[in-house]
Design a protein around this motif. Structure first.
Motif, PDB file in Angstrom:
ATOM      1  N   MET A   1     -78.732  26.484   3.072  1.00 50.80           N
ATOM      2  CA  MET A   1     -79.311  26.981   4.379  1.00 50.80           C
ATOM      3  C   MET A   1     -78.348  26.858   5.622  1.00 50.80           C
ATOM      4  O   MET A   1     -78.377  27.375   6.462  1.00 50.80           O
ATOM      5  CB  MET A   1     -80.480  25.782   4.512  1.00 50.80           C
ATOM      6  N   GLU A   2     -77.464  25.780   5.408  1.00 51.78           N
ATOM      7  CA  GLU A   2     -76.491  25.411   6.523  1.00 51.78           C
ATOM      8  C   GLU A   2     -75.555  26.492   6.564  1.00 51.78           C
ATOM      9  O   GLU A   2     -74.882  27.004   7.895  1.00 51.78           O
ATOM     10  CB  GLU A   2     -75.404  24.407   6.124  1.00 51.78           C
ATOM     11  N   GLN A   3     -75.243  27.615   5.691  1.00 52.37           N
ATOM     12  CA  GLN A   3     -74.535  28.807   5.825  1.00 52.37           C
ATOM     13  C   GLN A   3     -75.347  30.214   5.715  1.00 52.37           C
ATOM     14  O   GLN A   3     -74.686  31.086   5.869  1.00 52.37           O
ATOM     15  CB  GLN A   3     -73.616  28.818   4.352  1.00 52.37           C
ATOM     16  N   HIS A   4     -76.554  29.938   6.036  1.00 53.75           N
ATOM     17  CA  HIS A   4     -77.413  31.136   6.475  1.00 53.75           C
ATOM     18  C   HIS A   4     -76.878  31.640   7.867  1.00 53.75           C
ATOM     19  O   HIS A   4     -76.324  31.093   8.782  1.00 53.75           O
ATOM     20  CB  HIS A   4     -78.998  30.661   6.790  1.00 53.75           C
ATOM     21  N   PRO A   5     -76.866  33.292   7.782  1.00 52.45           N
ATOM     22  CA  PRO A   5     -76.190  33.824   8.949  1.00 52.45           C
ATOM     23  C   PRO A   5     -76.637  33.596  10.192  1.00 52.45           C
ATOM     24  O   PRO A   5     -75.982  33.386  11.144  1.00 52.45           O
ATOM     25  CB  PRO A   5     -76.442  35.269   8.614  1.00 52.45           C
ATOM     26  N   ASN A   6     -77.850  33.173  10.275  1.00 51.71           N
ATOM     27  CA  ASN A   6     -78.577  32.856  11.529  1.00 51.71           C
ATOM     28  C   ASN A   6     -78.066  31.549  12.124  1.00 51.71           C
ATOM     29  O   ASN A   6     -77.903  31.438  13.358  1.00 51.71           O
ATOM     30  CB  ASN A   6     -80.110  32.836  11.655  1.00 51.71           C
ATOM     31  N   VAL A   7     -77.833  30.518  11.258  1.00 54.72           N
ATOM     32  CA  VAL A   7     -77.424  29.057  11.252  1.00 54.72           C
ATOM     33  C   VAL A   7     -76.115  29.042  11.774  1.00 54.72           C
ATOM     34  O   VAL A   7     -75.834  28.531  12.746  1.00 54.72           O
ATOM     35  CB  VAL A   7     -77.918  28.307  10.276  1.00 54.72           C
ATOM     36  N   VAL A   8     -75.485  30.078  11.037  1.00 57.31           N
ATOM     37  CA  VAL A   8     -73.972  30.061  11.703  1.00 57.31           C
ATOM     38  C   VAL A   8     -73.622  30.710  12.775  1.00 57.31           C
ATOM     39  O   VAL A   8     -72.888  30.176  13.592  1.00 57.31           O
ATOM     40  CB  VAL A   8     -73.080  30.992  10.584  1.00 57.31           C
ATOM     41  N   ALA A   9     -74.595  31.728  12.940  1.00 58.82           N
ATOM     42  CA  ALA A   9     -74.640  32.367  14.561  1.00 58.82           C
ATOM     43  C   ALA A   9     -74.854  31.364  15.662  1.00 58.82           C
ATOM     44  O   ALA A   9     -74.217  31.486  16.626  1.00 58.82           O
ATOM     45  CB  ALA A   9     -75.290  33.720  14.591  1.00 58.82           C
ATOM     46  N   VAL A  10     -75.719  30.542  15.322  1.00 59.53           N
ATOM     47  CA  VAL A  10     -76.272  29.610  16.272  1.00 59.53           C
ATOM     48  C   VAL A  10     -75.110  28.666  16.607  1.00 59.53           C
ATOM     49  O   VAL A  10     -74.661  28.241  17.759  1.00 59.53           O
ATOM     50  CB  VAL A  10     -77.535  29.031  16.021  1.00 59.53           C
ATOM     51  N   ARG A  11     -74.582  28.039  15.234  1.00 62.52           N
ATOM     52  CA  ARG A  11     -73.533  27.083  15.411  1.00 62.52           C
ATOM     53  C   ARG A  11     -72.158  27.692  16.178  1.00 62.52           C
ATOM     54  O   ARG A  11     -71.781  27.034  17.048  1.00 62.52           O
ATOM     55  CB  ARG A  11     -73.046  26.740  14.156  1.00 62.52           C
ATOM     56  N   GLU A  12     -71.859  29.019  15.741  1.00 61.98           N
ATOM     57  CA  GLU A  12     -70.614  29.635  16.676  1.00 61.98           C
ATOM     58  C   GLU A  12     -71.348  29.745  18.020  1.00 61.98           C
ATOM     59  O   GLU A  12     -70.337  29.736  19.065  1.00 61.98           O
ATOM     60  CB  GLU A  12     -70.296  30.951  15.832  1.00 61.98           C
ATOM     61  N   ALA A  13     -72.233  30.313  18.361  1.00 57.85           N
ATOM     62  CA  ALA A  13     -72.456  30.571  19.770  1.00 57.85           C
ATOM     63  C   ALA A  13     -72.545  29.170  20.784  1.00 57.85           C
ATOM     64  O   ALA A  13     -72.120  29.034  21.678  1.00 57.85           O
ATOM     65  CB  ALA A  13     -74.051  30.950  19.900  1.00 57.85           C
ATOM     66  N   LEU A  14     -73.023  28.063  20.001  1.00 59.41           N
ATOM     67  CA  LEU A  14     -72.674  26.640  20.647  1.00 59.41           C
ATOM     68  C   LEU A  14     -71.409  26.338  20.636  1.00 59.41           C
ATOM     69  O   LEU A  14     -71.023  25.929  21.851  1.00 59.41           O
ATOM     70  CB  LEU A  14     -73.469  25.606  19.617  1.00 59.41           C
TER      71      LEU A  14
END
Length: 157
Positions: A1-14
């Motif tokens: 789940m840590e690599q789900h595209p939405n989680v990755v997008a949020v991490r990158e946006a932060l």
């Protein structure tokens, strides 16, 4: 789940916004409500920033509100100078955020979404917001949440 595209997008946006942390916590179970999120995290329900997308005369409006209360759509619409604010359909939410209801993050969307940030959230040292999927959340301060979302502090309840 840590690599789900939405989680990755949020991490990158932060990270791109220079947030103090880009930590996204994946919980054991989905938390579709503020009460469930608060229980899973062991925090007050008021510390949960609900991400609610509204249809503001065809344009998306993200209201980040304290889990301790509900958005007064009449008050918010009047403050924005629009006739009516409607709850967005699941399709409208996904179109404008790339995320599904229940996991909508305050950032990490395909393009910026006009955002109001509930002033009641400022009462808490740490706020928890959705991380792009119903099992993901991240901690943030009120000031940083306003900054990274380019949000406008507002009374929304």
């Amino acid at each position: 789940m840590e690599q789900h595209p939405n989680v990755v997008a949020v991490r990158e946006a932060l990270e791109a916004a220079g947030a103090r942390t880009s930590e996204v916590v994946v919980l054991d179970d989905a938390v579709h409500t503020a009460v469930a999120a608060a229980e899973a995290l062991g925090v007050e329900v008021g510390q949960i920033a609900n991400s609610l997308i509204f249809d503001a005369e065809g344009e998306p409006l993200l209201v980040l509100t304290s889990g301790a209360h509900r958005v007064d759509t009449t008050k918010v619409a009047a403050g924005l100078g629009i006739a009516k604010l409607r709850r967005a359909s699941p399709e409208f939410v996904r179109e404008h955020t790339g995320q599904a209801i229940g996991g909508v993050a305050p950032l990490g969307h395909p393009k910026p979404v006009r955002t109001l940030v509930d002033v009641d959230l400022a009462k808490h040292d740490v706020i928890w917001a959705a991380g792009g999927v119903p099992r993901a959340v991240f901690p943030i301060t009120y000031a940083e949440l306003v900054r990274v979302t380019d949000g406008t502090p507002a009374e929304v309840a």
